[in-house]
Design a protein around this motif. Structure first.
Motif, mmCIF file in Angstrom:
data_model
loop_
_atom_site.group_PDB
_atom_site.id
_atom_site.type_symbol
_atom_site.label_atom_id
_atom_site.label_comp_id
_atom_site.label_asym_id
_atom_site.label_seq_id
_atom_site.Cartn_x
_atom_site.Cartn_y
_atom_site.Cartn_z
ATOM 1 N N ASP A 196 60.622 4.766 72.033
ATOM 2 C CA ASP A 196 61.281 5.302 70.837
ATOM 3 C C ASP A 196 62.266 4.301 70.257
ATOM 4 N N GLY A 197 62.987 3.588 71.144
ATOM 5 C CA GLY A 197 63.943 2.593 70.670
ATOM 6 C C GLY A 197 63.280 1.459 69.929
ATOM 7 N N LEU A 198 62.088 1.057 70.364
ATOM 8 C CA LEU A 198 61.369 -0.046 69.720
ATOM 9 C C LEU A 198 60.890 0.319 68.322
ATOM 10 N N LEU A 199 60.782 1.621 68.031
ATOM 11 C CA LEU A 199 60.337 2.059 66.705
ATOM 12 C C LEU A 199 61.341 1.695 65.617
ATOM 13 N N PHE A 200 62.578 1.375 66.000
ATOM 14 C CA PHE A 200 63.593 1.017 65.018
ATOM 15 C C PHE A 200 63.363 -0.394 64.456
ATOM 16 N N TYR A 201 62.441 -1.144 65.055
ATOM 17 C CA TYR A 201 62.221 -2.528 64.651
ATOM 18 C C TYR A 201 60.871 -2.691 63.969
ATOM 19 N N GLN A 202 60.816 -3.532 62.936
ATOM 20 C CA GLN A 202 59.562 -3.817 62.260
ATOM 21 C C GLN A 202 58.629 -4.632 63.145
ATOM 22 N N ASP A 203 59.199 -5.559 63.931
ATOM 23 C CA ASP A 203 58.404 -6.401 64.814
ATOM 24 C C ASP A 203 58.990 -6.341 66.214
ATOM 25 N N SER A 204 58.409 -5.479 67.066
ATOM 26 C CA SER A 204 58.961 -5.282 68.408
ATOM 27 C C SER A 204 58.758 -6.501 69.307
ATOM 28 N N SER A 205 57.878 -7.464 68.884
ATOM 29 C CA SER A 205 57.666 -8.659 69.709
ATOM 30 C C SER A 205 58.902 -9.556 69.714
ATOM 31 N N LYS A 206 59.800 -9.333 68.740
ATOM 32 C CA LYS A 206 61.016 -10.131 68.654
ATOM 33 C C LYS A 206 62.212 -9.418 69.291
ATOM 34 N N VAL A 207 61.921 -8.401 70.085
ATOM 35 C CA VAL A 207 62.974 -7.605 70.715
ATOM 36 C C VAL A 207 63.020 -7.879 72.214
ATOM 37 N N MET A 208 64.207 -8.115 72.723
ATOM 38 C CA MET A 208 64.418 -8.222 74.169
ATOM 39 C C MET A 208 64.978 -6.885 74.643
ATOM 40 N N ALA A 209 64.145 -6.111 75.352
ATOM 41 C CA ALA A 209 64.554 -4.799 75.838
ATOM 42 C C ALA A 209 64.742 -4.855 77.356
ATOM 43 N N TYR A 210 65.765 -4.186 77.834
ATOM 44 C CA TYR A 210 66.021 -4.151 79.270
ATOM 45 C C TYR A 210 66.843 -2.918 79.612
ATOM 46 N N PHE A 211 66.980 -2.648 80.889
ATOM 47 C CA PHE A 211 67.791 -1.518 81.345
ATOM 48 C C PHE A 211 68.989 -2.036 82.127
ATOM 49 N N LEU A 212 70.157 -1.484 81.837
ATOM 50 C CA LEU A 212 71.311 -1.659 82.696
ATOM 51 C C LEU A 212 71.260 -0.522 83.712
ATOM 52 N N VAL A 213 71.305 -0.857 84.993
ATOM 53 C CA VAL A 213 71.118 0.131 86.053
ATOM 54 C C VAL A 213 72.403 0.228 86.882
ATOM 55 N N PHE A 214 72.904 1.450 87.024
ATOM 56 C CA PHE A 214 74.119 1.676 87.798
ATOM 57 C C PHE A 214 73.851 2.799 88.793
ATOM 58 N N GLN A 215 74.130 2.549 90.064
ATOM 59 C CA GLN A 215 73.881 3.542 91.108
ATOM 60 C C GLN A 215 75.002 4.581 91.121
ATOM 61 N N THR A 216 74.631 5.853 91.007
ATOM 62 C CA THR A 216 75.602 6.941 91.031
ATOM 63 C C THR A 216 75.287 7.878 92.191
ATOM 64 N N ALA A 217 76.153 8.861 92.380
ATOM 65 C CA ALA A 217 75.925 9.839 93.447
ATOM 66 C C ALA A 217 74.640 10.622 93.225
ATOM 67 N N GLY A 218 74.227 10.749 91.965
ATOM 68 C CA GLY A 218 73.010 11.482 91.634
ATOM 69 C C GLY A 218 71.788 10.598 91.538
ATOM 70 N N GLY A 219 71.911 9.336 91.939
ATOM 71 C CA GLY A 219 70.791 8.403 91.850
ATOM 72 C C GLY A 219 71.054 7.323 90.811
ATOM 73 N N PRO A 220 70.105 6.412 90.586
ATOM 74 C CA PRO A 220 70.312 5.337 89.610
ATOM 75 C C PRO A 220 70.368 5.860 88.180
ATOM 76 N N PHE A 221 71.347 5.376 87.431
ATOM 77 C CA PHE A 221 71.501 5.735 86.019
ATOM 78 C C PHE A 221 71.008 4.551 85.188
ATOM 79 N N LEU A 222 70.040 4.780 84.311
ATOM 80 C CA LEU A 222 69.438 3.715 83.521
ATOM 81 C C LEU A 222 69.842 3.833 82.056
ATOM 82 N N ARG A 223 70.335 2.737 81.502
ATOM 83 C CA ARG A 223 70.737 2.703 80.095
ATOM 84 C C ARG A 223 69.887 1.656 79.369
ATOM 85 N N PRO A 224 69.020 2.068 78.420
ATOM 86 C CA PRO A 224 68.198 1.092 77.706
ATOM 87 C C PRO A 224 69.019 0.303 76.690
#
Length: 263
Positions: free
Chosen positions: A178-206
């Protein structure tokens, strides 16, 4: 500023990031919220600033206040009757605060992180052609930074590694798509997740950053022209690059941090 110069020189990387980094409208809106658009003092309505965090009620850990005076005033006026400890609400508040901290990290260090990730992607792809930004996503594992001189949001990069898209939980995979839909050319996008370990498991932020050129293809072309010895050196460069980001986060490079914050 040349990409290869930027990949080895933090100062030039900041210039590179300023010139080419363009965060998606989604991330920009989220970051506007992180600057205080939705966090207000419960008593006077003052907005939480970017470089500071409001204190919360010490009992319920939910209600925000800009000052001790406002907290005392609101306690007598209203909160004393409604205040109660709530673990579920407190955890929800923790995740909301963590989201804002991760967005702040991406705002300050995003261009530099993207350069390190494009180098890492290129190295992985040269070793295994099946690894590409379309089939894999980089997971940037974060941890708490407790150094007293650390710069907010006080987060540290522990490691980065590629993860097949197919192994992502469906919800996270959909968020990425869904986030990539904001771009006209997704091939020029660097997408990644920031991952933080919490008591409820890993929290992922795109997180997503877009560029005028495809950063992955550009990096691959440059690396293919290098000797194998020089190419192997880039694995060390990636580690050194992440260390440089962590040094900035620890407050060891205030000059670079102030320059990056102005990005």
């Amino acid at each position: 500023v040349d990409y290869c110069d930027a990949s080895t020189d933090p100062d030039k990387a900041i210039q590179y990031g300023r010139r080419y980094a363009d965060y998606s409208s989604l991330v920009r809106e989220l970051y506007k919220e992180s600057m205080g658009a939705h966090i207000k003092c419960e008593n006077c309505g003052a907005r939480e600033p970017l470089d500071a965090e409001f204190n919360r009620c010490g009992n319920c850990q939910i209600i925000p206040y800009c000052s001790r005076a406002c907290q005392k005033m609101h306690w007598k006026k209203a909160h004393k009757q409604s205040c109660q400890k709530g673990n579920e609400e407190a955890y929800k508040l923790f995740l909301d605060k963590l989201t804002r901290r991760l967005d702040r990290f991406a705002h300050v260090y995003g261009p530099m992180v993207s350069i390190a990730l494009s180098m890492r992607f290129s190295i992985e792809h040269l070793n295994d052609k099946r690894v590409t930004p379309r089939t894999h996503v980089m997971m940037v594992h974060m941890s708490e930074l407790t150094d007293k001189d650390a710069a907010k949001p006080r987060l540290l990069i522990d490691k980065i590694d590629p993860k097949p898209m197919s192994e992502l939980p469906e919800g996270h995979r959909k968020n990425l798509q869904d986030g990539l839909l904001f771009y006209q050319d997704s091939s020029k996008v660097m997408a990644y997740f920031l991952v933080f370990q919490t008591a409820g498991g890993p929290f992922l932020r795109p997180i997503m950053s877009s560029y005028q050129d495809n950063p992955f293809e550009y990096s691959i072309k440059r690396m293919k022209k290098m000797s194998s010895a020089k190419r192997d050196m880039f694995s060390v460069v990636v580690v050194s690059w992440i260390q440089a980001i962590n040094d900035m986060a620890k407050g060891k490079r205030p000059d670079l941090f102030e320059a990056a914050k102005g990005n």
